[in-house]
Scaffold this motif. Structure first.
Motif, PDB file in Angstrom:
ATOM      1  N   UNK A  27      29.707 -60.394  -1.909  1.00 55.19           N
ATOM      2  CA  UNK A  27      28.698 -61.435  -2.171  1.00 55.19           C
ATOM      3  C   UNK A  27      28.274 -61.479  -3.644  1.00 55.19           C
ATOM      4  N   UNK A  28      28.265 -60.319  -4.297  1.00 55.48           N
ATOM      5  CA  UNK A  28      27.915 -60.289  -5.719  1.00 55.48           C
ATOM      6  C   UNK A  28      28.956 -61.053  -6.535  1.00 55.48           C
ATOM      7  N   UNK A  29      30.243 -60.851  -6.214  1.00 54.92           N
ATOM      8  CA  UNK A  29      31.303 -61.590  -6.901  1.00 54.92           C
ATOM      9  C   UNK A  29      31.136 -63.093  -6.686  1.00 54.92           C
ATOM     10  N   UNK A  30      30.730 -63.450  -5.463  1.00 55.32           N
ATOM     11  CA  UNK A  30      30.552 -64.869  -5.148  1.00 55.32           C
ATOM     12  C   UNK A  30      29.375 -65.448  -5.940  1.00 55.32           C
ATOM     13  N   UNK A  31      28.281 -64.697  -6.018  1.00 57.50           N
ATOM     14  CA  UNK A  31      27.109 -65.167  -6.767  1.00 57.50           C
ATOM     15  C   UNK A  31      27.418 -65.319  -8.253  1.00 57.50           C
ATOM     16  N   UNK A  32      28.239 -64.420  -8.773  1.00 59.87           N
ATOM     17  CA  UNK A  32      28.610 -64.474 -10.190  1.00 59.87           C
ATOM     18  C   UNK A  32      29.701 -65.507 -10.464  1.00 59.87           C
TER      19      UNK A  32
END
Length: 321
Positions: A27-32
């Motif tokens: 999810x962090x990769x998606x947010x970034x």
């Protein structure tokens, strides 16, 4: 010979780290907005993959590192294997970062990648050449334990093997679960051989690679929730190359890693054939895309390549018994 129970515990530790960190990291990769950009000239079914988070190879590297270091078997061989994994993974990470974050589609230039790869390869080769008991002697498959002493030529030969292996694994990473699944199978082969030959720390690292690949498949199998990126494919290439070189069995790679070899060979054939005749030998290279374009579903290509890797791994193991 390292115990089966310990190898299983290492694999389970790597699996656990990967499974636990995945739902936090993806999810962090998606947010970034660290999303993959798919080639327009590739199979049309791949266009739906645009935006899928990439650079997920960090999850696997974390699993491998933690499981290996917790094993209590740290020695210079393990250090060199982990340096290879992290070092090649870092080159891939920089390439991914430039492409995904800085929005420069070409990433690192080819010569920049090669400089980094050759530098890392030289570090490993000089270590093996000067420290290892086997020195410049490499195992020749199916020759009843015969070892060929390359002398000083061991250095350029093995450097080329390492760089070729890393880039071949990188080329294999083109379908959901392909590189991670093929490497999972190959890591079982290297774990068994390292255990058989008494390379305890190498067996530990290979078992960790197995566990990390298995955990990553939870997120990378079709339809993939995350791609490993060059971060992951180069790290896995570094793991395979390190295992082979540290045991001086690099000639076994074209057998056990036959899928990697076929992927690279298909690209070479495609480029040379086109330059000589102006025609493409394959619908598209690497060869996994050719099979897609002749009508195979992505999951069929991946499954067949996994099975082929299993057969090749068994064949390669027969060279040691």
């Amino acid at each position: 010979m390292v115990g089966f129970q310990k190898l299983m515990l290492v694999a389970l530790a790597a699996l656990a780290v990967t499974i636990i960190t995945g739902p936090m990291f993806i999810p962090m990769l998606r947010r970034l907005k660290f999303g993959q950009t798919v080639r327009d000239d590739g199979p049309q079914s791949h266009l739906a993959k645009n935006g899928t988070p990439t650079m997920g190879g960090i999850i696997m590297v974390a699993g491998i590192m933690v499981a290996s270091l917790l094993s209590g078997e740290l020695d210079t061989n393990m250090v060199m294997a982990l340096v290879s994994i992290v070092g090649f993974g870092l080159i891939g990470f920089i390439d991914d970062y430039i492409k995904v974050v800085l929005k420069r589609s070409l990433g690192l230039r080819a010569y920049q990648k090669l400089i980094g790869q050759f530098a890392l390869a030289l570090v490993m080769v000089f270590y093996q050449y000067s420290v290892a008991d086997t020195g410049s002697s490499i195992f020749v498959p199916f020759m009843d334990g015969y070892r060929l002493d390359l002398g000083i030529f061991y250095i350029p030969f093995t450097v080329l093997v390492i760089v070729a292996t890393v880039n071949s694994v990188n080329l294999t990473d083109g379908l959901d679960g392909l590189a991670s699944g093929v490497t999972l199978v190959i890591s079982v082969f290297f774990t068994a051989v390292a255990s058989l030959l008494g390379y305890t720390s190498v067996a530990i690292v290979c078992a960790a690679v197995f566990g990390a690949c298995l955990g990553f498949l939870r997120f990378n199998a079709y339809p993939a929730k995350v791609f490993m990126g060059d971060t992951g494919s180069m790290a896995l290439g570094g793991a395979v190359a390190a295992a082979a070189v540290l045991m001086n069995i690099s000639l076994i790679i074209p057998i056990a890693g036959g899928i990697y070899f076929a992927e690279s060979l298909s690209v070479i054939i495609q480029v040379v054939g086109y330059k000589l005749t102006g025609k493409r030998v394959f619908r598209m290279s690497p060869i996994h895309h050719h099979f897609e374009l002749v009508g195979w579903h992505e999951t069929k290509v991946v499954s067949v390549f996994w099975i082929a890797s299993l057969v090749l791994g068994i064949l390669a193991f027969l060279a040691f018994i």
